[in-house]
Scaffold this active site. Structure first.
Site, PDB file in Angstrom:
ATOM      1  N   TYR A  45       1.091  -1.354   0.137  1.00  0.00           N
ATOM      2  CA  TYR A  45       0.705  -0.048  -0.267  1.00  0.00           C
ATOM      3  C   TYR A  45       1.047   0.873  -0.448  1.00  0.00           C
ATOM      4  O   TYR A  45       2.166   1.173   0.642  1.00  0.00           O
ATOM      5  CB  TYR A  45      -0.733   0.206   1.250  1.00  0.00           C
ATOM      6  CG  TYR A  45      -2.421  -0.324   0.659  1.00  0.00           C
ATOM      7  CD1 TYR A  45      -2.974   0.451  -0.017  1.00  0.00           C
ATOM      8  CD2 TYR A  45      -3.019  -1.049   1.489  1.00  0.00           C
ATOM      9  CE1 TYR A  45      -4.049   0.290  -0.151  1.00  0.00           C
ATOM     10  CE2 TYR A  45      -4.589  -1.385   0.916  1.00  0.00           C
ATOM     11  CZ  TYR A  45      -4.966  -0.527   0.224  1.00  0.00           C
ATOM     12  OH  TYR A  45      -6.278  -0.689   0.028  1.00  0.00           O
ATOM     13  N   GLU A  47      -0.925   4.888  -0.296  1.00  0.00           N
ATOM     14  CA  GLU A  47      -1.342   5.627  -0.327  1.00  0.00           C
ATOM     15  C   GLU A  47      -0.039   6.822  -0.265  1.00  0.00           C
ATOM     16  O   GLU A  47       0.178   7.578   0.915  1.00  0.00           O
ATOM     17  CB  GLU A  47      -2.656   5.974   0.759  1.00  0.00           C
ATOM     18  CG  GLU A  47      -4.130   4.712   0.328  1.00  0.00           C
ATOM     19  CD  GLU A  47      -4.807   4.941   1.446  1.00  0.00           C
ATOM     20  OE1 GLU A  47      -4.457   4.929   2.115  1.00  0.00           O
ATOM     21  OE2 GLU A  47      -5.730   3.759   0.746  1.00  0.00           O
ATOM     22  N   ASP A 191      -8.525  14.029 -24.315  1.00  0.00           N
ATOM     23  CA  ASP A 191      -8.136  12.394 -23.922  1.00  0.00           C
ATOM     24  C   ASP A 191      -7.060  12.457 -25.575  1.00  0.00           C
ATOM     25  O   ASP A 191      -8.134  11.390 -26.281  1.00  0.00           O
ATOM     26  CB  ASP A 191      -9.406  12.519 -23.415  1.00  0.00           C
ATOM     27  CG  ASP A 191      -9.774  10.762 -23.218  1.00  0.00           C
ATOM     28  OD1 ASP A 191      -8.391  10.179 -23.817  1.00  0.00           O
ATOM     29  OD2 ASP A 191     -10.487  10.355 -22.691  1.00  0.00           O
ATOM     30  N   THR A 217      -4.562   7.086 -21.397  1.00  0.00           N
ATOM     31  CA  THR A 217      -5.042   5.214 -20.846  1.00  0.00           C
ATOM     32  C   THR A 217      -3.203   5.038 -21.225  1.00  0.00           C
ATOM     33  O   THR A 217      -2.758   5.861 -21.447  1.00  0.00           O
ATOM     34  CB  THR A 217      -6.101   4.389 -21.077  1.00  0.00           C
ATOM     35  OG1 THR A 217      -5.347   4.475 -22.969  1.00  0.00           O
ATOM     36  CG2 THR A 217      -7.312   4.833 -20.458  1.00  0.00           C
ATOM     37  N   LYS A 220      -3.165   1.526 -24.700  1.00  0.00           N
ATOM     38  CA  LYS A 220      -3.268   1.238 -26.007  1.00  0.00           C
ATOM     39  C   LYS A 220      -2.280   1.833 -27.055  1.00  0.00           C
ATOM     40  O   LYS A 220      -1.423   0.290 -26.786  1.00  0.00           O
ATOM     41  CB  LYS A 220      -4.598   2.362 -25.837  1.00  0.00           C
ATOM     42  CG  LYS A 220      -5.893   1.898 -25.247  1.00  0.00           C
ATOM     43  CD  LYS A 220      -6.954   3.062 -26.326  1.00  0.00           C
ATOM     44  CE  LYS A 220      -7.961   2.537 -24.700  1.00  0.00           C
ATOM     45  NZ  LYS A 220      -8.303   3.254 -24.129  1.00  0.00           N
ATOM     46  N   ARG A 226      -2.314  -2.132 -18.692  1.00  0.00           N
ATOM     47  CA  ARG A 226      -3.506  -1.380 -18.350  1.00  0.00           C
ATOM     48  C   ARG A 226      -3.568  -0.196 -17.106  1.00  0.00           C
ATOM     49  O   ARG A 226      -3.762  -0.434 -15.717  1.00  0.00           O
ATOM     50  CB  ARG A 226      -5.020  -2.468 -17.773  1.00  0.00           C
ATOM     51  CG  ARG A 226      -4.574  -3.309 -18.404  1.00  0.00           C
ATOM     52  CD  ARG A 226      -5.906  -3.791 -19.049  1.00  0.00           C
ATOM     53  NE  ARG A 226      -7.396  -2.965 -19.053  1.00  0.00           N
ATOM     54  CZ  ARG A 226      -7.859  -3.618 -20.552  1.00  0.00           C
ATOM     55  NH1 ARG A 226      -7.607  -4.028 -20.877  1.00  0.00           N
ATOM     56  NH2 ARG A 226      -9.138  -2.316 -20.669  1.00  0.00           N
TER      57      ARG A 226
HETATM   58  N1  DSN Z   1     -12.707   1.034 -24.276  1.00  0.00           N
HETATM   59  C1  DSN Z   1     -11.964   2.093 -24.452  1.00  0.00           C
HETATM   60  C2  DSN Z   1     -12.055   1.902 -26.049  1.00  0.00           C
HETATM   61  O1  DSN Z   1     -12.051   0.229 -26.660  1.00  0.00           O
HETATM   62  O2  DSN Z   1     -11.700   2.245 -26.734  1.00  0.00           O
HETATM   63  C3  DSN Z   1     -12.568   3.580 -24.161  1.00  0.00           C
HETATM   64  O3  DSN Z   1     -12.604   3.365 -22.957  1.00  0.00           O
END
Ligand code: DSN
Length: 437
Positions: A45, A47, A191, A217, A220, A226
């Site tokens: 942990y 925090e 974003d 994120t 990707k 993730r």
């Molecule tokens: N779930 C993602 C996507 O497939 O684009 C976005 O959050």
């Protein structure tokens, strides 16, 4: 390792290996990223933030998180980074929580036109309920309608404008968004979850000179674990020197508890990988592959939303064959060994659950080492699937619809045409291991 879960993981690895993954938001991480995720870092942990934790024993974890922060700062040349968001949706909410009071106005792209749920989709999302949501759309050629963005911004004076998307095939013009944000004094939040790898590789305009805050994120095109991260730019910090502190506080205590330290380590590893020259080549190949796939789709008579792509993704518009064919085509593709997701098209006449499009992208297949030749093959297989199931029209009556889909799924799983394509697919995928790169 006798637990059934390990058997299931083996089966999933086999599925991923044999099949072709075209979901544009998925990727394969490197063995190094994978390795750090399965370490003792998960046991701890932490925090708080490096050097200011609520728990003892974080001498090493502090260094892990700081390394991730420093590498991402260097990669994007930004002064502030937070690597703690659990994923993109909480990260976006943390940004809103830092910048807006409940009820203030948020502007984002409509979900049905390629936006994301967390960009203010009304009624069913927290972003749409806690804030006054104003949604802009795209023009007839499926490009962001900047005239509408400007008109809505002048009328509603949003506190935050989000420039981002999840199923938009074209480059986002952050400069135009900035000019509109400046007209009304709005914060510009980019974003870039889908295109981060393209931004790093120089294949997509960078939001760094224009946005105040950037969210991405990390799993990707960035090809990390993730998770998500929030960046603040010089411009953002100039506007509010407390911006970083506000975002930190929005994450903890605002929305989250302890950070996922193994994820922070994975982000550090992925950032180091993304800084290497071969990552630029990867980004270039994602684009070349997307262009090759788009050209082949068009040659084979399939329609693409907006006519093509400038990024890693495209949306096949099945409307010429009927409304709401997305579910049947996506299922049939899966039987044929190619998994993607059904998606709305900007002119959608079906619904988000039964839409008329299929979203596909090239990040994962590019990681596996596939090139233009394989993209043309994949487009050919998909065209054959569409041709084969295009007469499987969804009934409009909900009861008939459920029965139809149940029957369709049973038939599709035994369909010799689809199973023949699957054989051809697996003959190719065996040459492209998951971690080839
Ligand atoms: N779930 C993602 C996507 O497939 O684009 C976005 O959050």
């Amino acid at each position: 390792m006798t637990d059934k879960i390990f058997k299931l993981i083996e089966q999933e690895e086999q599925r991923q290996t044999e099949m072709i993954g075209l979901i544009p938001s998925e990727n394969n991480v490197s063995p190094e990223v994978s390795a750090v995720l399965a370490t003792c870092l998960s046991n701890k942990y932490a925090e708080g933030y490096p050097g200011r934790r609520y728990y003892e024993g974080n001498q090493i974890v502090d260094q892990v998180e700081q390394l991730a922060i420093d590498r991402v700062k260097e990669l994007f040349k930004v002064p502030y980074v937070n690597v703690q968001p659990y994923s993109g949706s909480p990260a976006n909410f943390a940004i809103y929580f830092a910048l807006m009071k409940p009820g203030e106005t948020l502007m984002g792209l409509k979900l049905s036109m390629g936006g994301h749920l967390t960009h203010g989709h009304p009624d069913v999302t927290a972003s749409g309920r806690f804030y006054t949501s104003v949604q802009y759309g795209v023009t007839a050629d499926a490009r962001i309608d900047f005239a509408e963005v400007e008109k809505l911004a002048l009328k509603h004076k949003p506190k935050v404008i989000v420039a981002g998307n999840t199923a938009y095939p074209f480059e986002l013009d952050f400069k135009k968004f900035r000019a509109i944000a400046d007209m009304v004094g709005a914060w510009l939040v980019a974003d870039i979850s889908h295109v981060t790898g393209l931004v790093i590789g120089g294949e997509h305009m960078s939001p760094v000179p224009y946005a105040d805050v950037i969210m991405t994120t990390t799993h990707k095109t960035f090809r990390g674990p993730r998770g998500a991260m929030i960046l603040a730019t010089d411009r953002g910090l100039k506007r509010d020197p407390e911006l970083g502190k506000k975002i930190d506080a929005a994450i903890i205590p605002g929305l989250q508890g302890g950070p996922h330290n193994a994820t922070s380590a994975g982000i550090a590893v992925a950032a180091a990988e993304a800084a290497k020259p071969k990552f630029k080549k990867y980004a270039q190949q994602i684009r070349k592959n997307a262009d090759a796939m788009a050209a082949e789709f068009k040659k084979l008579g399939l329609t693409l939303v907006g006519g093509g792509t400038e990024t890693h993704l495209m949306v096949i518009d099945l409307t010429p064959f009927g409304v709401s064919l997305g579910t049947q085509v996506a299922f049939a593709m899966d039987v044929a060994g190619i998994y993607a997701n059904r998606n709305t098209v900007p002119t959608e006449k079906g619904s988000p659950f039964y839409p008329s499009g299929i979203r596909v992208g090239t990040p994962l297949v590019t990681t596996r080492g596939m090139k233009e030749k394989e993209m043309r093959q994949i487009a050919g297989w998909i065209a054959r699937v569409v041709e084969h199931v295009k007469t499987e029209q969804l009934p409009s009556d909900p009861k008939q619809r459920a029965a139809f889909l149940k029957d369709f799924r049973v038939r599709a799983q035994k369909d010799p045409v689809l199973l023949k394509i699957r054989k051809e697919v697996t003959a190719v995928t065996k040459n492209f291991p998951l971690f080839k790169w």
